[in-house]
Structures are given as C-alpha cells and as structure tokens.
Design an enzyme around this catalytic site. Structure first.
Site, short mmCIF file in Angstrom:
data_model
loop_
_atom_site.label_atom_id
_atom_site.label_comp_id
_atom_site.label_asym_id
_atom_site.label_seq_id
_atom_site.Cartn_x
_atom_site.Cartn_y
_atom_site.Cartn_z
N HIS A 69 -11.76 -19.70 57.71
CA HIS A 69 -12.32 -20.89 57.08
C HIS A 69 -13.30 -20.49 55.98
CE1 HIS A 69 -15.16 -19.55 60.08
NE2 HIS A 69 -16.12 -20.10 59.33
N HIS B 168 -16.58 -18.03 50.59
CA HIS B 168 -15.78 -16.89 51.04
C HIS B 168 -15.07 -17.20 52.35
CE1 HIS B 168 -19.42 -16.53 53.45
NE2 HIS B 168 -18.69 -15.85 54.32
#
EC number: 3.1.-.-
Length: 171
Positions: A34, A115
């Site tokens: 995620h 990220h």
C-alpha cells in the site's frame, strides 16, 4: 481504535512489492502492499461516523490521480526501510494534506514521501546488500488510482478495510 488511510495499487504493482516483502518485510502477512496517505492514528469508535463523513467530503472534492513509481529508495540512515518511490505529484500531496484537516487535524510526524514499502527492520548489512541489488533494477510503473481506503487494526496486528472512498464521487 487504530486507523490508517491508504491507497492500494494495482495487482501488478502489489505482486512486484510482494516478491520482496515475503522475504524482507515482517509486516507482509499483516497488510497488503500500500501507499500510506495518512499515518496510523487513534479515533474513538463513537467518532467513526464523523471520520467517515469527513473522508467522504475529501473524496468528493478530489479526483482520480496518477500513481507513477520511479525507483527503489530508502529512508536510511533514519531507518532501514526500502521502498518503491512514487512521484510526489501535486494531487497526491494535496490529498495527503487534506487528510490532516477537520476531525483529522494534526501535525505530520514525517514529511510526506509517497512510497510502497518492500523491506523494513533490516540489519545494516542486509539493507545495504538488498538496496544495492534493487537500485540496479529499473522501475517504470504508472497507473490511475480512483479510490482510497480507511483501514482499522485488528487485535492480532493485521489491518482490514473499514470503508472505501471513490475519488471524485465521495462514495
């Protein structure tokens, strides 16, 4: 209750991240790959309706966004986390900022660095070795993301979706 707000990327990107997470991320079994939009936070269960309403409004006034992954990088020397870096577009930064307003008001502990984590809690040697190998690989992935998710943490430490919000629709 502990909550978090994330984007789940496409299966293709999740498969890429998981190919490393299986070995290098102790959180592999607790949450799928995620992109964290807002760090985890506590919220009383009786305020969950307010939280969901606020997130619906944010989703309604936001638009689907481009997620462009560009390279492998790391947060070292602060900590030994290796990740696939997402280009910090204005849309992504704006969405992140909105998630610190209203009932979610508060200061961000760290600067927003979009990220997808592929490794964490690595020894210095392992971190250096793995990052060195990954930096030799090219990353070029782009996709449209049209939703974000409110997650909550279960007693066993795993995370599950509480509600999903469609960007541009608030549903």
């Amino acid at each position: 209750m502990k909550y978090g707000i994330v984007l789940f990327p496409s299966k293709k990107l999740q498969d890429l991240a998981n190919s490393y997470r299986k070995r290098y991320d102790p959180s592999y079994s607790l949450i799928p790959p995620h992109l964290t939009l807002r760090a985890s936070f506590e919220c009383a269960e009786e305020k969950a309706d307010q939280l969901v309403s606020h997130l619906r409004n944010i989703a309604k006034e936001s638009h689907p966004l481009v997620l462009k992954m560009t390279k492998y990088s790391s947060f070292a020397p602060v900590n030994n986390v290796i990740y696939i870096k997402a280009e910090p577009t204005e849309e992504l930064k704006t969405l992140n900022e909105k998630l610190y307003t209203g009932v979610l008001a508060g200061e961000q502990e760290y600067n927003f660095v979009p990220h997808v984590t592929v490794g964490q809690n690595l020894s210095d040697d392992e971190h250096s070795d793995v990052l060195g190998q990954l930096k030799m690989q090219e990353v070029s992935h782009e996709e449209i993301v049209d939703r974000f998710h409110l997650l909550y943490q279960l007693e066993n430490g795993s995370w599950t979706v509480y509600e999903t919000f469609l960007l541009g629709r608030g549903e």
